[in-house]
Scaffold this active site. Structure first.
Site, PDB file in Angstrom:
ATOM      1  N   LYS A  22     -60.363 -26.639 -44.096  1.00  0.00           N
ATOM      2  CA  LYS A  22     -59.501 -27.081 -45.074  1.00  0.00           C
ATOM      3  C   LYS A  22     -58.448 -27.680 -44.668  1.00  0.00           C
ATOM      4  O   LYS A  22     -57.748 -28.855 -44.908  1.00  0.00           O
ATOM      5  CB  LYS A  22     -59.074 -25.838 -46.050  1.00  0.00           C
ATOM      6  CG  LYS A  22     -57.830 -26.322 -46.861  1.00  0.00           C
ATOM      7  CD  LYS A  22     -57.583 -25.144 -47.676  1.00  0.00           C
ATOM      8  CE  LYS A  22     -56.510 -24.321 -47.002  1.00  0.00           C
ATOM      9  NZ  LYS A  22     -54.937 -24.524 -46.823  1.00  0.00           N
ATOM     10  N   ASN A  23     -57.696 -27.017 -43.659  1.00  0.00           N
ATOM     11  CA  ASN A  23     -56.491 -27.466 -42.779  1.00  0.00           C
ATOM     12  C   ASN A  23     -56.507 -28.592 -42.002  1.00  0.00           C
ATOM     13  O   ASN A  23     -55.338 -29.221 -41.639  1.00  0.00           O
ATOM     14  CB  ASN A  23     -55.805 -26.314 -42.024  1.00  0.00           C
ATOM     15  CG  ASN A  23     -55.218 -25.312 -43.284  1.00  0.00           C
ATOM     16  OD1 ASN A  23     -55.189 -25.584 -44.373  1.00  0.00           O
ATOM     17  ND2 ASN A  23     -54.542 -24.301 -42.701  1.00  0.00           N
ATOM     18  N   ARG A  91     -48.516 -27.463 -50.937  1.00  0.00           N
ATOM     19  CA  ARG A  91     -47.224 -28.042 -49.968  1.00  0.00           C
ATOM     20  C   ARG A  91     -47.914 -29.004 -49.079  1.00  0.00           C
ATOM     21  O   ARG A  91     -46.997 -30.022 -48.677  1.00  0.00           O
ATOM     22  CB  ARG A  91     -46.931 -26.856 -49.183  1.00  0.00           C
ATOM     23  CG  ARG A  91     -45.995 -25.935 -49.510  1.00  0.00           C
ATOM     24  CD  ARG A  91     -45.459 -24.716 -48.143  1.00  0.00           C
ATOM     25  NE  ARG A  91     -45.279 -25.813 -47.215  1.00  0.00           N
ATOM     26  CZ  ARG A  91     -44.042 -26.099 -46.783  1.00  0.00           C
ATOM     27  NH1 ARG A  91     -43.082 -25.922 -47.579  1.00  0.00           N
ATOM     28  NH2 ARG A  91     -43.774 -26.892 -45.588  1.00  0.00           N
ATOM     29  N   CYS A 115     -42.752 -20.991 -51.812  1.00  0.00           N
ATOM     30  CA  CYS A 115     -43.888 -20.745 -52.208  1.00  0.00           C
ATOM     31  C   CYS A 115     -44.226 -19.284 -51.900  1.00  0.00           C
ATOM     32  O   CYS A 115     -42.932 -18.550 -51.314  1.00  0.00           O
ATOM     33  CB  CYS A 115     -44.844 -21.471 -51.213  1.00  0.00           C
ATOM     34  SG  CYS A 115     -44.909 -20.928 -49.584  1.00  0.00           S
ATOM     35  N   ARG A 120     -40.281 -21.932 -46.411  1.00  0.00           N
ATOM     36  CA  ARG A 120     -41.175 -23.093 -45.949  1.00  0.00           C
ATOM     37  C   ARG A 120     -40.465 -24.415 -46.032  1.00  0.00           C
ATOM     38  O   ARG A 120     -41.142 -25.383 -46.657  1.00  0.00           O
ATOM     39  CB  ARG A 120     -42.334 -23.227 -46.399  1.00  0.00           C
ATOM     40  CG  ARG A 120     -43.290 -21.960 -45.907  1.00  0.00           C
ATOM     41  CD  ARG A 120     -44.747 -21.969 -46.642  1.00  0.00           C
ATOM     42  NE  ARG A 120     -45.677 -22.771 -45.743  1.00  0.00           N
ATOM     43  CZ  ARG A 120     -47.008 -22.663 -45.970  1.00  0.00           C
ATOM     44  NH1 ARG A 120     -47.448 -22.056 -46.978  1.00  0.00           N
ATOM     45  NH2 ARG A 120     -47.698 -23.548 -45.478  1.00  0.00           N
ATOM     46  N   ASP A 304     -52.822 -17.187 -40.767  1.00  0.00           N
ATOM     47  CA  ASP A 304     -53.707 -16.932 -41.708  1.00  0.00           C
ATOM     48  C   ASP A 304     -54.710 -16.140 -41.544  1.00  0.00           C
ATOM     49  O   ASP A 304     -55.641 -15.972 -42.577  1.00  0.00           O
ATOM     50  CB  ASP A 304     -54.301 -18.555 -41.806  1.00  0.00           C
ATOM     51  CG  ASP A 304     -53.373 -19.467 -42.437  1.00  0.00           C
ATOM     52  OD1 ASP A 304     -52.283 -19.163 -42.603  1.00  0.00           O
ATOM     53  OD2 ASP A 304     -53.617 -20.780 -42.316  1.00  0.00           O
ATOM     54  N   ILE A 326     -44.421 -15.820 -38.134  1.00  0.00           N
ATOM     55  CA  ILE A 326     -44.335 -17.108 -38.578  1.00  0.00           C
ATOM     56  C   ILE A 326     -43.801 -17.458 -40.035  1.00  0.00           C
ATOM     57  O   ILE A 326     -42.827 -18.157 -40.272  1.00  0.00           O
ATOM     58  CB  ILE A 326     -45.822 -17.986 -38.601  1.00  0.00           C
ATOM     59  CG1 ILE A 326     -46.436 -17.530 -37.310  1.00  0.00           C
ATOM     60  CG2 ILE A 326     -45.882 -19.412 -39.017  1.00  0.00           C
ATOM     61  CD1 ILE A 326     -46.130 -18.394 -36.322  1.00  0.00           C
ATOM     62  N   ARG A 396     -58.579 -22.026 -53.693  1.00  0.00           N
ATOM     63  CA  ARG A 396     -57.875 -23.037 -52.836  1.00  0.00           C
ATOM     64  C   ARG A 396     -58.427 -23.365 -51.577  1.00  0.00           C
ATOM     65  O   ARG A 396     -58.590 -24.368 -50.785  1.00  0.00           O
ATOM     66  CB  ARG A 396     -56.379 -22.907 -52.806  1.00  0.00           C
ATOM     67  CG  ARG A 396     -55.710 -22.959 -54.097  1.00  0.00           C
ATOM     68  CD  ARG A 396     -54.293 -22.794 -54.208  1.00  0.00           C
ATOM     69  NE  ARG A 396     -53.687 -23.475 -52.839  1.00  0.00           N
ATOM     70  CZ  ARG A 396     -52.766 -23.503 -52.429  1.00  0.00           C
ATOM     71  NH1 ARG A 396     -51.733 -22.659 -52.495  1.00  0.00           N
ATOM     72  NH2 ARG A 396     -52.225 -24.456 -51.341  1.00  0.00           N
TER      73      ARG A 396
END
Ligand code: UD1
Length: 415
Positions: A22-23, A91, A115, A120, A304, A326, A396
């Site tokens: 996805k990223n 985002r 978020c 962020r 993640d 992070i 998502r």
């Protein structure tokens, strides 16, 4: 609204296909803005975030024609504004800013706002574009950026490692006049993948995958076909699933090299993780040992994967300290895990997880993408039934989570 019901206590066995990342897919789709020709992406996952990016591109004038796992992007940019209604949903929408500005000399993009996992900001994206000659102002919740002529190559030192800012600046720099250097760049495999696609489109890039990326701007990019790399977070998540539920899984298509830090932590916890032809094999043989992790930019342990690993540690022997460096508010899964019987205390950026013998199923609430999947994992190990509400968070970023897990033996369904 959809919910997911899990009945715990069943080990997983078999083979599971890992989808495209996805990223990586999101910035790769934004590359459709960089050329008039067709960009074909393969191995595109079927996810809500991908549909959101498709919607965003469509209103810029770029259509995304999908056929199975393939997406063909093409069209002419007719609108350089990214509206709040779409950006607030995701985002990563801000990734259109660099390409629009580089291509059209102007862009108006809504600020994503806060978020669930922290403030962020996008200051690093904006500062880098300013260094490339853009005029930027913020008004009524929108970033307005413009440049006279082309963007100019610049030496940009990132004060903090940012995946999204590195991607935005990398895309913008491909069409800038002259040479750009991004120092202290993010090194994530998704950035390497993005740069490889840009190179196939005619961009001149070197050093991607290291913390210093050098880009020699070109006047125009052309079409290309690109295969998206496998999703390392999906792979890591299902590795944690078999670790918590027991059994063994071949994660087909996964690349061990992309998940080394997760594999290291899993091995320390007593899980077998090895490269096999066609994927990564994961097996739980014995008990789980408490193992500390700290999130870091790649190649460190990914933020993640933090929630999933914490779910695993909640049933390990002994204690584990999980430190998040992070994002400042990424422990929303903790109260939900505690409702299932976990013993987790948060102090500042660290959580101390004291392993318990067993979790017990409970109704729980998903709060963000990775937090929700950690509750699914906890449900796999819990006694009785767990019902997870608000699963749109899950959709998502995880394709058919219940089907994939059910196919390897889990008792899980969407209700
Ligand atoms: C990307 C990933 C996300 C992952 C994150 C960190 C995508 C679509 N999302 O998000 O899944 O959790 O990397 O690996 O790829 N920061 C600033 N100013 C900025 C930009 C970032 O202060 O302009 C801060 C952030 O608040 C955060 C840190 O930098 O604390 C890292 O964020 P970043 O790497 O930019 O994350 P994203 O690209 O948003």
């Amino acid at each position: 609204m959809d919910r997911i019901r899990v009945l715990g206590g069943v080990p997983l066995h078999g083979r599971m296909e890992i989808g495209g990342a996805k990223n990586a897919a999101l910035p790769l789709m934004a590359c459709g803005l960089l050329t008039d020709e067709t960009l074909t992406l393969r191995n595109v996952p079927a996810l809500a975030d991908i549909a959101t990016m498709q919607q965003l591109l469509a209103q810029h004038g770029i259509t995304v024609a999908r056929a199975g796992r393939e997406a063909r992007l093409g069209g002419r940019i007719g609108n350089t504004e990214a509206p709040y209604e779409i950006v607030r949903k995701m985002r990563a929408s801000v990734l259109v800013l660099g390409p629009l500005l580089a291509r059209c000399g102007q862009a108006r993009v809504s600020l994503p706002g806060g978020c669930a996992i922290g403030t962020r900001p996008v200051d690093l994206h904006l500062r880098g574009l300013e260094q490339m000659g853009a005029d930027i102002s913020i008004d009524a919740g929108y970033v307005t950026a413009s440049v006279r002529g082309r963007l100019r190559g610049a030496h940009i030192l990132m004060p903090q490692v940012s995946v999204g800012a590195t991607e935005n600046l990398l895309m913008a720099a491909t069409l800038a006049e002259g040479r750009s250097v991004i120092a202290n760049a993010a090194r994530e495999p998704e950035i390497h993948d993005l740069a490889e696609c840009l190179r196939a489109m005619g961009a001149r890039i070197e050093g991607h995958g290291t913390d210093r990326i050098e880009i020699e701007g070109v006047a125009a990019l052309h079409g290309a076909t690109h295969d998206i790399l496998p999703d390392r977070i999906e792979a890591g998540t299902y590795a944690c699933a078999v670790a918590i539920a027991g059994g063994d899984l071949l994660l087909a298509g996964a690349r061990l090299a992309d998940i080394e830090a997760v594999a290291l932590a899993l091995r320390q916890a007593g899980i077998e993780v090895e490269e096999r032809p066609g994927g990564v094999f994961v097996r739980r043989l014995n008990g789980l040992a408490g193992t500390d992790v700290m999130t870091e930019p790649y190649p460190g342990f990914p933020t993640d994967m933090q929630a999933q690993f914490m779910a695993l540690m909640s049933v390990a022997e002994g204690a584990a300290m999980v430190t998040e460096t992070i994002f400042e508010n990424r422990f929303m899964h903790v109260p939900e895990l505690n409702r299932m019987g976990a013993r987790i205390n948060v102090h500042g950026a660290s959580a101390i997880v004291r392993g318990v013998d067993a979790l017990s199923g409970a109704p729980v609430m998903a709060t963000d993408l990775r937090a929700s999947v950690s509750l699914v994992l906890a449900g796999l190990a819990a006694r009785g039934e767990t019902v997870i509400d608000r699963v749109y968070h899950l959709d998502r970023g995880y394709e058919a989570v219940e089907r994939k897990l059910a196919a390897v033996g889990a008792r899980i369904e969407r209700i």
